[in-house]
Write an enzyme that holds these catalytic residues in place. Structure first.
Site, PDB file in Angstrom:
ATOM      1  N   ASP A 142       0.800  -1.224   0.000  1.00  0.00           N
ATOM      2  CA  ASP A 142       0.000   0.000   0.000  1.00  0.00           C
ATOM      3  C   ASP A 142       0.838   1.282   0.000  1.00  0.00           C
ATOM      4  OD1 ASP A 142      -1.339   2.264   1.700  1.00  0.00           O
ATOM      5  OD2 ASP A 142      -3.036   1.117   0.933  1.00  0.00           O
ATOM      6  N   ILE A 170      -5.272   2.084  -0.468  1.00  0.00           N
ATOM      7  CA  ILE A 170      -5.157   1.284  -1.688  1.00  0.00           C
ATOM      8  C   ILE A 170      -5.414  -0.182  -1.409  1.00  0.00           C
ATOM      9  CG2 ILE A 170      -3.595   0.597  -3.542  1.00  0.00           C
ATOM     10  CD1 ILE A 170      -2.409   3.425  -3.365  1.00  0.00           C
ATOM     11  N   ASP A 171      -4.948  -0.688  -0.278  1.00  0.00           N
ATOM     12  CA  ASP A 171      -5.312  -2.060   0.115  1.00  0.00           C
ATOM     13  C   ASP A 171      -6.831  -2.210   0.164  1.00  0.00           C
ATOM     14  OD1 ASP A 171      -2.827  -3.244   0.368  1.00  0.00           O
ATOM     15  OD2 ASP A 171      -2.638  -2.822   2.503  1.00  0.00           O
ATOM     16  N   LEU A 172      -7.489  -1.252   0.789  1.00  0.00           N
ATOM     17  CA  LEU A 172      -8.935  -1.341   0.960  1.00  0.00           C
ATOM     18  C   LEU A 172      -9.660  -1.132  -0.359  1.00  0.00           C
ATOM     19  CD1 LEU A 172      -9.245   0.606   4.338  1.00  0.00           C
ATOM     20  CD2 LEU A 172      -8.971  -1.852   3.962  1.00  0.00           C
ATOM     21  N   GLY A 175      -9.396  -4.362  -2.256  1.00  0.00           N
ATOM     22  CA  GLY A 175     -10.312  -5.338  -1.669  1.00  0.00           C
ATOM     23  C   GLY A 175     -11.749  -5.083  -2.066  1.00  0.00           C
TER      24      GLY A 175
END
Length: 396
Positions: A142, A170-172, A175
């Protein structure tokens, strides 16, 4: 609709968060981790981040995204492990396979779409990687993607350094893209009977959020419009966090009528002016307005200022700590929970939206390989067979 079964070769946060959203729907989620190697700790590295909660491989950073899941460990570097994976997909009726490992490893581990499609022709396959399968060896983290995609360039004070977001955006985002596109694929599958292969590039997903900045380049924008500006809005004036006698209040003027209301409040009348009646005019006096408004708010208490703004219909908000957020009635009533093995209640973030029959209390996050034996028994393996596989390092 029957609960779906998701098998996910996941670690870190991006895919783990995606499959947590499936768990919130009441779907069965089985997380697949590697058997112990010669170096490092076994399983997802996130298991060992934060404070010890129950045991060493269930630390504080790992818990929330993994409640409600099962955990198994297979050695996919071995043919026997890959055969077990296929058997699990077939015998458990796995609907969705997810992974967030390097694309260069898909085929060697037997987790590529074509291989798993041969086991279940209707499977929905979803993978997250840094930049998609065209960049198979590029790792994705991220903070690095935030830097690469320009988020850090537009975050932070104008006269300060590039700054990371306070949450792993960005991870979220990646996802959520898995969640949305899997749901879309399920809807299409209901009509066509066909599965799907979904590749989520963290970089591309993040760049899709540059909708208010990237297109400005073709409008010959001023460079200040596509760089850091602190808590200000690049277009709407004034929008900022303003100091009070005892704290801060965020004020967001979104149109000219709201500006008129603001300058009608005692203590703010001096900010009015003919040139400032429109947002375009206020843009030319941005710095002066910010300074004058700062001096005006500084003379009031936080509570007094918020009451005045509320009475005049001015958009504003207190700047809450995370402790404050959890106490808000609109949030506190929506929190989900889990319980540690000794019964302690752990409050979790609320679901993104309210859905009928949504899970609100989850089983605690699983130990490393906690469900390997039970899942293998479910597909018909006898205890002695499982013991032999364990002895050969095929399962853990």
């Amino acid at each position: 609709m029957r609960p779906r079964t998701v098998l996910s070769m996941e670690q870190a946060l991006s895919m783990t968060y995606a499959t947590q959203r499936f768990a919130q729907l009441g779907w069965r989620v089985i997380r697949l981790e590697a058997t112990p190697g010669k170096k490092g700790l076994p399983g997802d590295p996130n298991r060992y981040i934060g404070e010890v909660v129950v045991d060493d491989d269930r630390r504080s950073y790992f818990i929330a995204p993994n409640v409600g899941k099962e955990a198994i460990a297979l050695n996919l570097k071995e043919g026997e492990g890959r055969d077990l994976l296929k058997r699990i997909i077939k015998d458990l009726g796995v609907d969705i396979f997810c992974c967030n490992t390097l694309p260069s490893r898909y085929e060697s581990l037997g987790i590529d779409y074509e291989t798993l499609k041969s086991v279940n022709p209707e499977i929905i396959w979803a993978g997250i990687s840094a930049m998609g399968p065209a960049y198979p060896n590029r790792p994705g983290y991220d903070p690095a993607i935030q830097a690469m995609v320009g988020y850090m360039e537009v975050t932070g004070p104008a006269d300060g350094p590039p700054t990371l977001s306070g949450i792993p955006l960005i991870d979220l985002k990646a996802g959520d893209e898995v969640y949305a596109n899997v749901c879309l694929a399920l809807a299409e599958k209901a009509e066509t009977g066909k599965g799907a292969c979904i590749h989520v590039s963290m970089l591309q997903a993040a760049a899709s959020w540059l909708i208010t900045t990237l297109p400005l380049l073709d409008f010959d924008c001023d460079p200040s419009e596509v760089t850091r500006c602190g808590n200000e809005h690049r277009k709407f004036i004034p929008v900022n966090a303003y100091p009070t006698e005892d704290g801060f209040v965020f004020i967001a003027i979104g149109n000219d009528l709201q500006w008129q209301r603001l300058t009608g409040i005692p203590g703010f009348v001096s900010l009015a002016g003919e040139a400032r009646k429109t947002n375009a005019g206020r843009s030319k006096e941005r710095n002066a307005i910010h300074g004058e408004l700062t001096e005006a708010t500084r003379k009031q208490t936080t509570v007094g200022l918020m009451k005045a703004l509320s009475d005049h219909g001015i958009p504003h908000a207190p700047i809450h700590t995370i402790y404050d957020v959890r106490k808000m009635e609109a949030i506190a009533s929506k929190l989900t929970t889990t319980r540690t093995p000794d019964g302690k209640v752990i409050h979790l973030a609320p679901p993104a939206v309210d859905l009928e029959n949504q899970v609100v209390e989850f089983p605690f996050a699983p130990r490393y390989s906690q469900h390997t034996e039970s899942v293998l028994q479910e597909i018909g393996l006898a205890p002695e067979e499982i013991g032999a596989l364990r002895a050969r390092g095929v399962v853990a």
